[in-house]
Design a protein around this motif. Structure first.
Motif, PDB file in Angstrom:
ATOM      1  N   ARG A  33      81.736  -0.503  -8.756  1.00 54.83           N
ATOM      2  CA  ARG A  33      83.175  -0.241  -8.879  1.00 54.83           C
ATOM      3  C   ARG A  33      83.903  -0.496  -7.559  1.00 54.83           C
ATOM      4  N   TYR A  34      83.234  -0.218  -6.467  1.00 55.22           N
ATOM      5  CA  TYR A  34      83.818  -0.554  -5.162  1.00 55.22           C
ATOM      6  C   TYR A  34      84.031  -2.062  -5.057  1.00 55.22           C
ATOM      7  N   ASN A  35      83.030  -2.825  -5.514  1.00 53.67           N
ATOM      8  CA  ASN A  35      83.117  -4.286  -5.425  1.00 53.67           C
ATOM      9  C   ASN A  35      84.278  -4.831  -6.243  1.00 53.67           C
ATOM     10  N   THR A  36      84.515  -4.248  -7.414  1.00 52.11           N
ATOM     11  CA  THR A  36      85.613  -4.730  -8.262  1.00 52.11           C
ATOM     12  C   THR A  36      86.971  -4.457  -7.623  1.00 52.11           C
ATOM     13  N   GLN A  37      87.008  -3.489  -6.689  1.00 53.52           N
ATOM     14  CA  GLN A  37      88.250  -3.175  -5.994  1.00 53.52           C
ATOM     15  C   GLN A  37      88.331  -3.866  -4.630  1.00 53.52           C
ATOM     16  N   GLY A  38      87.384  -4.748  -4.388  1.00 50.37           N
ATOM     17  CA  GLY A  38      87.393  -5.493  -3.133  1.00 50.37           C
ATOM     18  C   GLY A  38      86.783  -4.754  -1.969  1.00 50.37           C
ATOM     19  N   GLY A  39      86.116  -3.643  -2.243  1.00 49.37           N
ATOM     20  CA  GLY A  39      85.484  -2.881  -1.179  1.00 49.37           C
ATOM     21  C   GLY A  39      83.973  -3.014  -1.205  1.00 49.37           C
ATOM     22  N   LYS A  40      83.310  -2.252  -0.343  1.00 51.69           N
ATOM     23  CA  LYS A  40      81.859  -2.278  -0.273  1.00 51.69           C
ATOM     24  C   LYS A  40      81.356  -0.891   0.101  1.00 51.69           C
ATOM     25  N   LEU A  41      80.410  -0.394  -0.659  1.00 55.00           N
ATOM     26  CA  LEU A  41      79.862   0.940  -0.411  1.00 55.00           C
ATOM     27  C   LEU A  41      78.828   0.892   0.698  1.00 55.00           C
ATOM     28  N   ASP A  42      78.992   1.754   1.681  1.00 56.69           N
ATOM     29  CA  ASP A  42      78.012   1.906   2.749  1.00 56.69           C
ATOM     30  C   ASP A  42      77.231   3.195   2.475  1.00 56.69           C
ATOM     31  N   ARG A  43      75.998   3.067   2.084  1.00 53.98           N
ATOM     32  CA  ARG A  43      75.205   4.249   1.702  1.00 53.98           C
ATOM     33  C   ARG A  43      74.777   5.073   2.904  1.00 53.98           C
ATOM     34  N   ASN A  44      75.029   4.558   4.080  1.00 54.90           N
ATOM     35  CA  ASN A  44      74.776   5.334   5.292  1.00 54.90           C
ATOM     36  C   ASN A  44      76.051   5.982   5.823  1.00 54.90           C
ATOM     37  N   ALA A  45      77.152   5.800   5.111  1.00 58.48           N
ATOM     38  CA  ALA A  45      78.430   6.431   5.489  1.00 58.48           C
ATOM     39  C   ALA A  45      79.234   6.663   4.213  1.00 58.48           C
TER      40      ALA A  45
ATOM     41  N   GLN B  12      81.705  16.759  -3.435  1.00 61.67           N
ATOM     42  CA  GLN B  12      82.506  15.845  -4.251  1.00 61.67           C
ATOM     43  C   GLN B  12      81.613  14.834  -4.980  1.00 61.67           C
ATOM     44  N   LEU B  13      80.599  14.345  -4.288  1.00 63.78           N
ATOM     45  CA  LEU B  13      79.665  13.433  -4.930  1.00 63.78           C
ATOM     46  C   LEU B  13      78.861  14.150  -6.012  1.00 63.78           C
ATOM     47  N   ARG B  14      78.511  15.405  -5.740  1.00 63.77           N
ATOM     48  CA  ARG B  14      77.773  16.196  -6.733  1.00 63.77           C
ATOM     49  C   ARG B  14      78.598  16.375  -8.006  1.00 63.77           C
TER      50      ARG B  14
ATOM     51  N   ASP C 138      69.235  18.901  -0.931  1.00 69.99           N
ATOM     52  CA  ASP C 138      67.810  18.626  -0.725  1.00 69.99           C
ATOM     53  C   ASP C 138      67.380  17.350  -1.434  1.00 69.99           C
ATOM     54  N   TYR C 139      67.878  17.155  -2.647  1.00 67.67           N
ATOM     55  CA  TYR C 139      67.443  16.027  -3.462  1.00 67.67           C
ATOM     56  C   TYR C 139      67.900  14.676  -2.895  1.00 67.67           C
ATOM     57  N   ILE C 140      69.089  14.641  -2.284  1.00 63.67           N
ATOM     58  CA  ILE C 140      69.617  13.355  -1.812  1.00 63.67           C
ATOM     59  C   ILE C 140      69.293  13.090  -0.342  1.00 63.67           C
ATOM     60  N   ALA C 141      68.592  14.033   0.295  1.00 61.86           N
ATOM     61  CA  ALA C 141      68.227  13.856   1.707  1.00 61.86           C
ATOM     62  C   ALA C 141      67.398  12.577   1.874  1.00 61.86           C
ATOM     63  N   GLY C 142      67.822  11.735   2.804  1.00 57.02           N
ATOM     64  CA  GLY C 142      67.120  10.489   3.067  1.00 57.02           C
ATOM     65  C   GLY C 142      67.522   9.343   2.172  1.00 57.02           C
ATOM     66  N   VAL C 143      68.340   9.622   1.152  1.00 63.42           N
ATOM     67  CA  VAL C 143      68.777   8.569   0.236  1.00 63.42           C
ATOM     68  C   VAL C 143      70.149   8.042   0.644  1.00 63.42           C
ATOM     69  N   VAL C 144      71.061   8.952   0.965  1.00 61.34           N
ATOM     70  CA  VAL C 144      72.392   8.572   1.436  1.00 61.34           C
ATOM     71  C   VAL C 144      72.766   9.449   2.625  1.00 61.34           C
TER      72      VAL C 144
ATOM     73  N   PHE D 274      76.436  10.731   4.960  1.00 60.94           N
ATOM     74  CA  PHE D 274      77.887  10.850   4.834  1.00 60.94           C
ATOM     75  C   PHE D 274      78.558  10.627   6.187  1.00 60.94           C
ATOM     76  N   LYS D 275      79.818  10.235   6.114  1.00 60.31           N
ATOM     77  CA  LYS D 275      80.592  10.033   7.329  1.00 60.31           C
ATOM     78  C   LYS D 275      80.650  11.328   8.133  1.00 60.31           C
ATOM     79  N   LYS D 276      80.595  11.176   9.445  1.00 60.45           N
ATOM     80  CA  LYS D 276      80.641  12.345  10.300  1.00 60.45           C
ATOM     81  C   LYS D 276      82.049  12.939  10.322  1.00 60.45           C
ATOM     82  N   GLY D 277      82.112  14.225  10.570  1.00 63.18           N
ATOM     83  CA  GLY D 277      83.411  14.894  10.637  1.00 63.18           C
ATOM     84  C   GLY D 277      83.664  15.768   9.425  1.00 63.18           C
ATOM     85  N   ARG D 278      84.326  16.855   9.615  1.00 65.50           N
ATOM     86  CA  ARG D 278      84.620  17.793   8.545  1.00 65.50           C
ATOM     87  C   ARG D 278      85.955  17.455   7.897  1.00 65.50           C
ATOM     88  N   GLN D 279      85.980  17.441   6.574  1.00 62.36           N
ATOM     89  CA  GLN D 279      87.213  17.144   5.867  1.00 62.36           C
ATOM     90  C   GLN D 279      88.053  18.399   5.696  1.00 62.36           C
ATOM     91  N   ALA D 280      89.350  18.220   5.765  1.00 60.12           N
ATOM     92  CA  ALA D 280      90.266  19.354   5.609  1.00 60.12           C
ATOM     93  C   ALA D 280      90.301  19.816   4.158  1.00 60.12           C
TER      94      ALA D 280
END
Length: 283
Positions: free
Chosen positions: A206-218, A225-227, A247-253, A255-261
């Motif tokens: 879906r990111y690709n269809t919008q011209g973007g690209k998913l970075d699984r390391n960020a 929100q992903l849950r 626990d389940y997603i550790a090592g798979v993806v 997230f971007k650093k920094g706390r969201q408001a």
């Protein structure tokens, strides 16, 4: 005369074979033990080998660019297990998403690549190959000759000369060396892992269809929100508490650093309009 030469050659070969480890190649002999002519010959051979390796790498990169192949080798190399539809394309220099979408791609995959992948998949199907680790898939691929060149750098060539195998094989080696390969240590049940992989693929598409690209390391947003998206996407397999999800997603993806408001909109809302109740960040 031919038989005599053959006999001499075989005799010499046998004598060298009997010496075993005593024989050294020119590149293994200290340079000060070689005469000038031999040193020059050795240097020329090494330069030629280096040029061939460099040319092969350049040809691979050229094909990757021309075919718009996603270079997420490290992500796939770090996966606990892969299925045949993932591993076989990867061993042939094609990311699984490009393979699945090959019929709808603007840049068609080369016929030689398609033929090589289809051949590998037929072998895997015939053997009823089960999901296995990337390293085990590479060993399997070598046994079946999947590590050979599959593309041509020029149309006039009779046989393929570009080997795409190192793209994934080198990533697996990096993952093993870095300790990023998860061999049965993941806490996630198989059904969760399979469902989560499908979700990531869907987000990426879906990111690709919008011209973007998913970075699984960020990854965008937060784990919570992903849950929430995961629970909507596959409620039977991915409805778990946040701590368990973490626990389940550790090592798979990652997230971007920094706390969201608090109140930050869920970044997945535009990607999944069918999930109209996606919430904002709450904690």
């Amino acid at each position: 005369m031919a038989n005599g030469n053959s006999t001499v050659h075989n005799s010499t070969h046998d004598q060298q074979a009997n010496k075993g480890s005593e024989i050294s190649t020119p590149s293994q002999i200290p340079q000060d033990e070689l005469d000038e002519a031999t040193r020059s010959s050795v240097a020329e051979q090494l330069d030629c080998q280096h040029d061939l390796v460099r040319a092969d790498e350049e040809n691979r990169n050229l094909f990757i660019g021309l075919l718009s192949i996603s270079q997420n080798w490290d992500f796939w190399a770090a996966r606990p297990t892969l299925v045949a539809n993932e591993a076989v394309p990867l061993m042939n220099g094609c990311d699984p998403e490009s393979w699945r979408e090959r019929a709808r791609r603007e840049d068609p995959l080369p016929g030689y690549m398609i033929a090589a992948i289809e051949r590998g998949l037929e072998i895997a199907k015939g053997e009823a190959a089960n999901p296995q680790s990337p390293s085990d898939w590479l060993a399997w691929g070598k046994r079946h000759g999947l590590d050979l060149p599959t593309l041509k750098s020029a149309n006039h060539l009779r046989d393929p000369d570009v080997n795409m195998w190192p793209l994934f094989a080198d990533a697996v080696e990096r993952a093993v060396q870095a300790g990023e390969r998860y061999t049965g240590k993941s806490k996630a049940p198989r059904k969760f892992s399979e469902a989560f992989d499908k979700l990531l693929d869907e987000i990426d598409k879906r990111y690709n269809t919008q011209g973007g690209k998913l970075d699984r390391n960020a990854m965008p947003g937060t784990k919570d929100q992903l849950r929430y998206v995961a629970r909507k996407f596959e409620p039977k397999s991915m409805t778990v508490e946040l701590s368990t999800f973490d626990d389940y997603i550790a090592g798979v993806v990652k997230f971007k650093k920094g706390r969201q408001a608090i109140g930050t909109p869920n970044p997945y809302t535009d990607l999944f309009p069918e999930y109209s109740t996606l919430g904002a960040q709450k904690n």
